[in-house]
Design a protein around this motif. Structure first.
Motif, mmCIF file in Angstrom:
data_model
loop_
_atom_site.group_PDB
_atom_site.id
_atom_site.type_symbol
_atom_site.label_atom_id
_atom_site.label_comp_id
_atom_site.label_asym_id
_atom_site.label_seq_id
_atom_site.Cartn_x
_atom_site.Cartn_y
_atom_site.Cartn_z
ATOM 1 N N VAL A 198 -56.284 -24.328 -44.388
ATOM 2 C CA VAL A 198 -55.076 -23.519 -44.204
ATOM 3 C C VAL A 198 -53.836 -24.202 -44.766
ATOM 4 O O VAL A 198 -52.773 -23.586 -44.851
ATOM 5 N N TYR A 240 -52.481 -19.107 -46.268
ATOM 6 C CA TYR A 240 -52.940 -19.063 -44.883
ATOM 7 C C TYR A 240 -54.000 -17.996 -44.647
ATOM 8 O O TYR A 240 -55.049 -18.274 -44.056
ATOM 9 N N ARG A 241 -53.767 -16.777 -45.095
ATOM 10 C CA ARG A 241 -54.704 -15.694 -44.803
ATOM 11 C C ARG A 241 -56.016 -15.830 -45.574
ATOM 12 O O ARG A 241 -57.058 -15.398 -45.101
ATOM 13 N N ILE A 242 -55.960 -16.449 -46.735
ATOM 14 C CA ILE A 242 -57.194 -16.709 -47.472
ATOM 15 C C ILE A 242 -58.024 -17.744 -46.728
ATOM 16 O O ILE A 242 -59.227 -17.583 -46.524
ATOM 17 N N MET A 257 -57.816 -18.541 -43.527
ATOM 18 C CA MET A 257 -58.279 -18.009 -42.252
ATOM 19 C C MET A 257 -59.425 -17.024 -42.444
ATOM 20 O O MET A 257 -60.366 -16.985 -41.629
ATOM 21 N N ALA A 258 -59.383 -16.243 -43.497
ATOM 22 C CA ALA A 258 -60.483 -15.306 -43.759
ATOM 23 C C ALA A 258 -61.783 -16.065 -44.004
ATOM 24 O O ALA A 258 -62.851 -15.661 -43.534
ATOM 25 N N TYR A 288 -56.022 -19.408 -56.540
ATOM 26 C CA TYR A 288 -55.232 -19.783 -55.369
ATOM 27 C C TYR A 288 -54.750 -21.231 -55.404
ATOM 28 O O TYR A 288 -54.169 -21.723 -54.446
#
Length: 256
Positions: free
Chosen positions: A146, A151-153, A155-156, A172
């Protein structure tokens, strides 16, 4: 052949996981060998950069080997402590280039994220399968994910166990370059040679300063004094850089 191979060529150390039949899963013995390698690299002033790689096209590393069920007196510090899992974290002072191919998951993913530069083969897949199979513990990989991914990548990946391919990782900013597997070793070597063309002591001071204030606000980082940078000011390499600039030639570094 050792399950972890260590060699030095010029100013570049080579650390190679050599257990392709187990997708380079790290055994306790490999953990100890990696600790010895990182320690040797830190202590040798003639080593200016290190390359971490792995044997076999199918996998860079799938984390700790949990198949044997053998106990050891001390807990594993996966990757010899470099990641800090299960034991004290070893801070590698020298720049580290990781050459990654195939499966790079779990603790292997964290090991790659410990590098300063990552070169990935187009076969590479990065992932965190722990929660998908019902495992979670002292999982430093989630904290790195993270921070090094949006962050969302990150967390996924953590919450689904889904893997991302090398081109997505490059998009990324997780990896510096994606190449064909056949070119992986040469590309990692070229990156290491780029690194060693710079002042080794300046590189080490810069790495220490950047990492020391990575989790702090910018204002704190800008107001901090760094002993390694101050010490560099009185080195022979600092003077060599000035003289080489005045003489309009390439500097000849000594690491002193």
């Amino acid at each position: 052949m050792a399950d972890v191979e260590y060699s030095v060529t010029g100013n570049i150390a080579h650390v190679r996981l050599n257990r392709p039949q187990g997708l380079n899963a790290i055994t306790p013995e490999m953990d100890d060998l990696l600790f010895e390698a990182w320690t040797a690299i830190n202590e040798d002033p003639n080593i200016w950069c290190a390359i971490l790689s792995a044997e076999g096209e199918k996998g860079f590393c799938i984390g700790a080997d949990v198949s044997g069920g053998a106990e050891r007196k001390s807990r594993m510090a996966l990757a010899g402590g470099l990641t800090g899992i299960g034991g004290p974290m070893v801070t590698l002072k020298k720049p580290l280039v990781a050459a990654v191919q195939g499966f790079c998951v779990g603790g292997g993913f964290e090991l790659a994220m410990c590098a300063d530069i990552i070169v990935a083969a187009d076969t590479a897949q990065f992932g965190l399968p722990e929660t998908k199979v019902g495992i979670i513990g002292e999982c430093g990989v989630v904290h790195r994910a993270v921070r090094q991914l949006p962050y969302r990548i990150g967390m996924a990946m953590i919450l689904t166990g889904d893997r991302i391919k090398a081109d997505v990782a490059e998009r990324y900013g997780l990896v510096n370059e994606v190449v064909a597997f056949a070119d992986l070793a040469d590309t990692a070597q070229k990156w290491a040679e780029k690194v060693t063309a710079a002042s080794p002591l300046a590189n080490q001071a810069a790495k220490e300063a950047a990492n020391a204030r990575l989790g702090h606000p910018l204002e704190v980082a800008l107001m901090s004094r760094f002993e390694s940078i101050e010490q560099y000011a009185s080195t022979a390499d600092k003077r060599e850089g000035e003289v080489a600039g005045a003489e309009r030639r390439k500097p000849v570094w000594t690491g002193r």
